[in-house]
Motif scaffolding. Sequence first.
Motif, mmCIF file in Angstrom:
data_model
loop_
_atom_site.group_PDB
_atom_site.id
_atom_site.type_symbol
_atom_site.label_atom_id
_atom_site.label_comp_id
_atom_site.label_asym_id
_atom_site.label_seq_id
_atom_site.Cartn_x
_atom_site.Cartn_y
_atom_site.Cartn_z
ATOM 1 N N VAL A 253 72.351 28.614 -35.019
ATOM 2 C CA VAL A 253 72.355 30.060 -35.265
ATOM 3 C C VAL A 253 73.717 30.656 -34.909
ATOM 4 O O VAL A 253 74.312 31.408 -35.696
ATOM 5 C CB VAL A 253 71.248 30.760 -34.447
ATOM 6 C CG1 VAL A 253 71.391 32.283 -34.548
ATOM 7 C CG2 VAL A 253 69.871 30.336 -34.939
ATOM 8 N N ALA B 286 69.600 26.927 -31.441
ATOM 9 C CA ALA B 286 70.347 28.112 -31.017
ATOM 10 C C ALA B 286 71.833 27.949 -31.343
ATOM 11 O O ALA B 286 72.503 28.915 -31.738
ATOM 12 C CB ALA B 286 70.159 28.344 -29.518
ATOM 13 N N GLY C 208 66.868 30.613 -36.953
ATOM 14 C CA GLY C 208 66.313 31.643 -36.079
ATOM 15 C C GLY C 208 64.828 31.831 -36.268
ATOM 16 O O GLY C 208 64.087 32.065 -35.294
ATOM 17 N N GLY D 116 67.784 38.853 -34.540
ATOM 18 C CA GLY D 116 68.585 38.115 -35.499
ATOM 19 C C GLY D 116 69.030 38.973 -36.662
ATOM 20 O O GLY D 116 70.168 38.855 -37.144
ATOM 21 N N LEU E 26 62.404 37.926 -31.930
ATOM 22 C CA LEU E 26 63.703 37.331 -32.219
ATOM 23 C C LEU E 26 64.159 37.628 -33.644
ATOM 24 O O LEU E 26 65.361 37.659 -33.919
ATOM 25 C CB LEU E 26 63.653 35.820 -32.007
ATOM 26 C CG LEU E 26 63.571 35.308 -30.569
ATOM 27 C CD1 LEU E 26 63.493 33.784 -30.568
ATOM 28 C CD2 LEU E 26 64.773 35.774 -29.761
ATOM 29 N N ALA F 112 71.674 30.701 -40.557
ATOM 30 C CA ALA F 112 71.373 31.267 -39.235
ATOM 31 C C ALA F 112 69.955 31.829 -39.201
ATOM 32 O O ALA F 112 69.215 31.635 -38.223
ATOM 33 C CB ALA F 112 72.379 32.358 -38.892
ATOM 34 N N CYS F 113 69.556 32.503 -40.279
ATOM 35 C CA CYS F 113 68.218 33.091 -40.333
ATOM 36 C C CYS F 113 67.138 32.014 -40.347
ATOM 37 O O CYS F 113 66.104 32.155 -39.673
ATOM 38 C CB CYS F 113 68.087 33.974 -41.572
ATOM 39 S SG CYS F 113 69.031 35.515 -41.491
ATOM 40 N N THR G 109 69.533 32.358 -25.782
ATOM 41 C CA THR G 109 69.444 30.899 -25.690
ATOM 42 C C THR G 109 68.570 30.483 -24.518
ATOM 43 O O THR G 109 67.746 29.563 -24.626
ATOM 44 C CB THR G 109 70.847 30.280 -25.537
ATOM 45 O OG1 THR G 109 71.626 30.577 -26.699
ATOM 46 C CG2 THR G 109 70.763 28.773 -25.366
#
Length: 292
Positions: free
Chosen positions: A47, A44, A106, A121, A117, A102-103, A160
């Motif tokens: 991300v 998390a 995620g 995202g 999610l 980040a993806c 989170t």
Amino acid sequence: MATARDWLAGTRPRTLPAAVVPVLIGSGVAAGYGKFSPWRAALALVVALALQVGVNFANDYSDGVRGSDSAERRVGPVRLVGSRLAEPRQVKLAAFGCFCLACCAGVVLAAVTSWWLVLGGSLAVLAAWFYTGGSRPYGYRGLGEVAVFVFFGVAAVAGTAFVQMGNLSWLGLAASVPAGLLSCALLMINNLRDIRSDSESGKRTLAVRIGDARSRVAYLAFVLVPFALGAAIAFERPFALLMLLALPLTLAPVRAVRGGASGPALIATLGQTGRLQLAFGLAFTVGLAIHG
């Protein structure tokens, strides 16, 4: 050509507490319920940090190619594109690289919790890009603080906690509000500093729209209200009052803003706001983690 130090400055380190603090608070909520997961919390954090750095590079790129952040107008730290230290394409690729990281993190979290999610995202990435990107950037229309509150407050804290607990909790949602307001304070002091240059370039941030005096009042509210909300949460988690340890750190930035500091004088205030946010987040996290 941009140096490693220039690229590091381009990540805008003073803004990174906005990414770290919500993850800490969300993890504190999960720990308070006995469901803290170190590896999920770490993902998390990846991300959140990747999104924060990505949006910083995206802003650098978009503002630079528009000419709204040129070296002549710039009050704050040097921008890579606006100062011609790096090619726009390089900065754009850096932003997309961060969004891709980040993806990836995620998707791993979505695979072990909920595929919903992925939708959240995707919205976060779109919000990061269109803050100053696209033909009608919402950051130029005074909506930046709204997005920051939603994505670096509610979504980051509650999300989170969710990936560690497997469900949404009222405490996660309640604790997200102070985090979101402190992130708004970070953006507001940044925009208050740039109010003159943004106005001249047609960038209608919230600070430009409501003016200098009201922006200062808004900043004070963003900084001080989280302490009142933390005190209210203490009725359920008494040790949440530990966040009051961060209260002395409000003195310097509040004094500067109330005293009329402007332009370059607010650069130090931005750093002070980031330190306040981090100290509040650490103390609040510990308090939420103690169930007693």
